[in-house]
Design an enzyme around this catalytic site. Structure first.
Site, PDB file in Angstrom:
ATOM      1  N   VAL A   1       0.852  -1.207   0.000  1.00  0.00           N
ATOM      2  CA  VAL A   1       0.000   0.000   0.000  1.00  0.00           C
ATOM      3  C   VAL A   1       0.882   1.250   0.000  1.00  0.00           C
ATOM      4  O   VAL A   1       0.671   2.184  -0.789  1.00  0.00           O
ATOM      5  CB  VAL A   1      -0.947  -0.005   1.231  1.00  0.00           C
TER       6      VAL A   1
ATOM      7  N   ARG B   1      -8.060  -3.673  19.355  1.00  0.00           N
ATOM      8  CA  ARG B   1      -9.513  -3.574  19.287  1.00  0.00           C
ATOM      9  C   ARG B   1      -9.844  -2.249  19.965  1.00  0.00           C
ATOM     10  O   ARG B   1      -9.234  -1.902  20.971  1.00  0.00           O
ATOM     11  CB  ARG B   1     -10.140  -4.776  19.974  1.00  0.00           C
TER      12      ARG B   1
ATOM     13  N   ASP C   1     -13.779  -9.198   9.500  1.00  0.00           N
ATOM     14  CA  ASP C   1     -15.119  -8.651   9.261  1.00  0.00           C
ATOM     15  C   ASP C   1     -15.507  -7.579  10.279  1.00  0.00           C
ATOM     16  O   ASP C   1     -16.218  -6.635   9.927  1.00  0.00           O
ATOM     17  CB  ASP C   1     -16.179  -9.751   9.135  1.00  0.00           C
ATOM     18  N   GLY C   2     -15.034  -7.688  11.522  1.00  0.00           N
ATOM     19  CA  GLY C   2     -15.312  -6.635  12.505  1.00  0.00           C
ATOM     20  C   GLY C   2     -14.754  -5.303  12.041  1.00  0.00           C
ATOM     21  O   GLY C   2     -15.433  -4.268  12.066  1.00  0.00           O
TER      22      GLY C   2
ATOM     23  N   THR D   1      -6.958 -12.149   7.696  1.00  0.00           N
ATOM     24  CA  THR D   1      -7.451 -13.063   8.733  1.00  0.00           C
ATOM     25  C   THR D   1      -6.951 -14.473   8.459  1.00  0.00           C
ATOM     26  O   THR D   1      -6.939 -14.911   7.302  1.00  0.00           O
ATOM     27  CB  THR D   1      -8.992 -13.058   8.828  1.00  0.00           C
TER      28      THR D   1
ATOM     29  N   GLY E   1      -3.502 -36.189   7.067  1.00  0.00           N
ATOM     30  CA  GLY E   1      -4.159 -37.506   7.061  1.00  0.00           C
ATOM     31  C   GLY E   1      -4.923 -37.805   8.338  1.00  0.00           C
ATOM     32  O   GLY E   1      -4.980 -38.959   8.781  1.00  0.00           O
TER      33      GLY E   1
ATOM     34  N   GLU F   1      -7.686 -38.820  10.895  1.00  0.00           N
ATOM     35  CA  GLU F   1      -8.800 -39.761  10.760  1.00  0.00           C
ATOM     36  C   GLU F   1     -10.135 -39.050  10.918  1.00  0.00           C
ATOM     37  O   GLU F   1     -11.122 -39.416  10.294  1.00  0.00           O
ATOM     38  CB  GLU F   1      -8.689 -40.882  11.811  1.00  0.00           C
TER      39      GLU F   1
ATOM     40  N   ILE G   1       0.557 -19.867  18.188  1.00  0.00           N
ATOM     41  CA  ILE G   1       1.670 -20.076  17.237  1.00  0.00           C
ATOM     42  C   ILE G   1       1.140 -19.968  15.801  1.00  0.00           C
ATOM     43  O   ILE G   1       1.870 -19.630  14.895  1.00  0.00           O
ATOM     44  CB  ILE G   1       2.426 -21.419  17.410  1.00  0.00           C
TER      45      ILE G   1
HETATM   46  P1  ADP Z   1     -11.657  -8.425  13.176  1.00  0.00           P
HETATM   47  O1  ADP Z   1     -11.500  -7.328  12.212  1.00  0.00           O
HETATM   48  O2  ADP Z   1     -10.421  -9.271  13.290  1.00  0.00           O
HETATM   49  O3  ADP Z   1     -12.938  -9.216  12.952  1.00  0.00           O
HETATM   50  P2  ADP Z   1     -12.865  -7.160  15.577  1.00  0.00           P
HETATM   51  O4  ADP Z   1     -14.179  -7.827  15.386  1.00  0.00           O
HETATM   52  O5  ADP Z   1     -12.278  -7.175  16.920  1.00  0.00           O
HETATM   53  O6  ADP Z   1     -11.732  -7.763  14.631  1.00  0.00           O
HETATM   54  O7  ADP Z   1     -13.008  -5.647  15.090  1.00  0.00           O
HETATM   55  C1  ADP Z   1     -11.911  -4.756  15.143  1.00  0.00           C
HETATM   56  C2  ADP Z   1     -12.348  -3.379  15.535  1.00  0.00           C
HETATM   57  O8  ADP Z   1     -13.243  -2.855  14.522  1.00  0.00           O
HETATM   58  C3  ADP Z   1     -13.155  -3.263  16.824  1.00  0.00           C
HETATM   59  O9  ADP Z   1     -12.336  -3.248  17.975  1.00  0.00           O
HETATM   60  C4  ADP Z   1     -13.840  -1.932  16.637  1.00  0.00           C
HETATM   61  O10 ADP Z   1     -12.994  -0.853  16.925  1.00  0.00           O
HETATM   62  C5  ADP Z   1     -14.152  -1.937  15.140  1.00  0.00           C
HETATM   63  N1  ADP Z   1     -15.534  -2.401  14.918  1.00  0.00           N
HETATM   64  C6  ADP Z   1     -15.980  -3.675  14.807  1.00  0.00           C
HETATM   65  N2  ADP Z   1     -17.320  -3.715  14.637  1.00  0.00           N
HETATM   66  C7  ADP Z   1     -17.742  -2.435  14.647  1.00  0.00           C
HETATM   67  C8  ADP Z   1     -19.022  -1.796  14.529  1.00  0.00           C
HETATM   68  N3  ADP Z   1     -20.149  -2.499  14.374  1.00  0.00           N
HETATM   69  N4  ADP Z   1     -19.060  -0.428  14.588  1.00  0.00           N
HETATM   70  C9  ADP Z   1     -17.933   0.281  14.747  1.00  0.00           C
HETATM   71  N5  ADP Z   1     -16.714  -0.254  14.879  1.00  0.00           N
HETATM   72  C10 ADP Z   1     -16.599  -1.590  14.828  1.00  0.00           C
END
Ligand code: ADP
Length: 327
Positions: free
Chosen positions: A27, A76, A107-108, A130, A190, A192, A258
């Protein structure tokens, strides 16, 4: 017409994954190539809220492509969940004239980006960073290949000692509510049995198979369990087996973090470089609020909204193949 970006910020957010550094490097260097100013935002959204933002030059990303973790750190951020926190964050971007963002995370992080760009009209492009590989809109995510190879190397070692004694070994791997690391590492070693959240676990069938082996005095068996599997992980599965088979020697290894660390594999470095390059290209083309993915080796853009709603689905064919190959 979208305005042309001139200053961009890049951040890594949420869980870290190997290859994030390679993405940051791509980037930064692509941005500089196009004459943009590039800023590194420290500790994900938290650094944006707290104004922990640094100017990036080409040398800032020298010698990092091979390193795990993320030089920008990740975090976070509770404050970013609140409008007030996001308002502060936007003010800190405005102060520097940052008019485009690249978010490397899961996704968060994309949910946060979506909210932020809806409120403050700033184009955001997401890169799937991820180890869980469960994002819709891409065949690959930054970090999965390294994590799964780390798991395979560890399980190979466990298999050696398992074969030397007659033991049932249960190995728990990461993946949150996705079974990709378990499925791929289980196939490659492999195993099971492979227990993943996407399918119902037939514990009776597993116990039946183990009992048959016990009768033949050949109770060597490898079970790979995803951490998000319905029983609640490797220790819980072991508990059930021990209750039903008191004479079985059942050992559990939880691989844990790890799987997040270590030098990224060639594949993860290449994927991260590819996606990082296109993150900047897409901002320059006026794309906004999309995730950059790769499908069939081609760059593919998915609206962030869709990327966070849908999950990449494990093909049921693989589950059938694994059963045949391990029988
Ligand atoms: P990941 O991106 O690995 O899924 P998280 O779910 O912990 O990680 O999200 C990372 C950060 O993104 C959170 O600590 C927060 O600051 C921000 N975030 C996540 N969801 C929301 C949301 N619905 N509204 C605003 N900020 C969010």
């Amino acid at each position: 017409m979208a305005h042309k970006v001139t200053k961009i910020g890049v951040l890594t957010s949420g869980g870290d994954s190997p290859g994030m550094n390679a993405a940051i490097r791509a980037v930064v260097r692509t941005g500089l190539f196009h004459g943009l100013e590039v800023f590194g935002i420290m500790r994900g959204y938290q650094g944006m809220v707290e104004d922990d933002i640094i100017k990036m030059e080409s040398r800032s990303v020298a010698n990092i492509i091979q390193r795990g973790g993320t030089i920008l750190k990740t975090a976070r951020s509770k404050e970013f969940f609140e409008h007030e926190g996001r308002k502060k964050a936007y003010a800190n971007l405005q102060k520097r004239g940052i008019d485009g963002l690249v978010i490397i995370g899961g996704d968060g992080s994309f949910r946060g980006a979506q909210k932020f760009s809806a409120e403050f009209d700033i184009p955001c492009v997401g890169l799937p960073g991820t180890i869980d590989k469960d994002m819709a809109g891409t065949d690959v995510t930054i970090g999965f290949d390294t994590a799964v190879n780390t798991a395979v190397q560890a399980i190979d070692k466990i298999r050696d000692t398992m074969d030397a004694h007659d033991r049932v070994f249960i190995v728990e791997v990461m993946g949150r509510d996705a079974g990709y690391i378990a499925l791929h590492s289980g196939i490659a070693t492999g195993a099971e049995n492979i227990l993943i959240p996407e399918t119902k676990t037939d514990i009776e069938a597993i116990i039946h198979g183990l009992t048959e082996k016990e009768k033949r005095k050949k109770l060597v068996n490898l079970i790979v369990v995803a951490e998000g599997e319905e029983f609640g992980g490797g220790n819980e599965v072991a508990k059930v087996i021990r209750q039903r088979m008191p004479n079985a020697d059942v050992r559990v290894t939880v691989l844990g973090h790890i799987q997040r660390g270590g030098a990224p594999t060639c594949e993860d470095r290449v994927v991260a470089s590819h996606m990082g390059y296109y993150a900047v290209e897409s901002l320059l083309l006026g794309r906004r609020n999309v995730m950059v993915g790769v499908i069939n080796n081609k760059i593919h853009y998915t609206p962030l909204e869709k990327a966070v709603k849908e999950k990449h689905k494990i093909g049921t064919e693989w589950i059938k193949i694994q059963k045949i190959l391990a029988s």
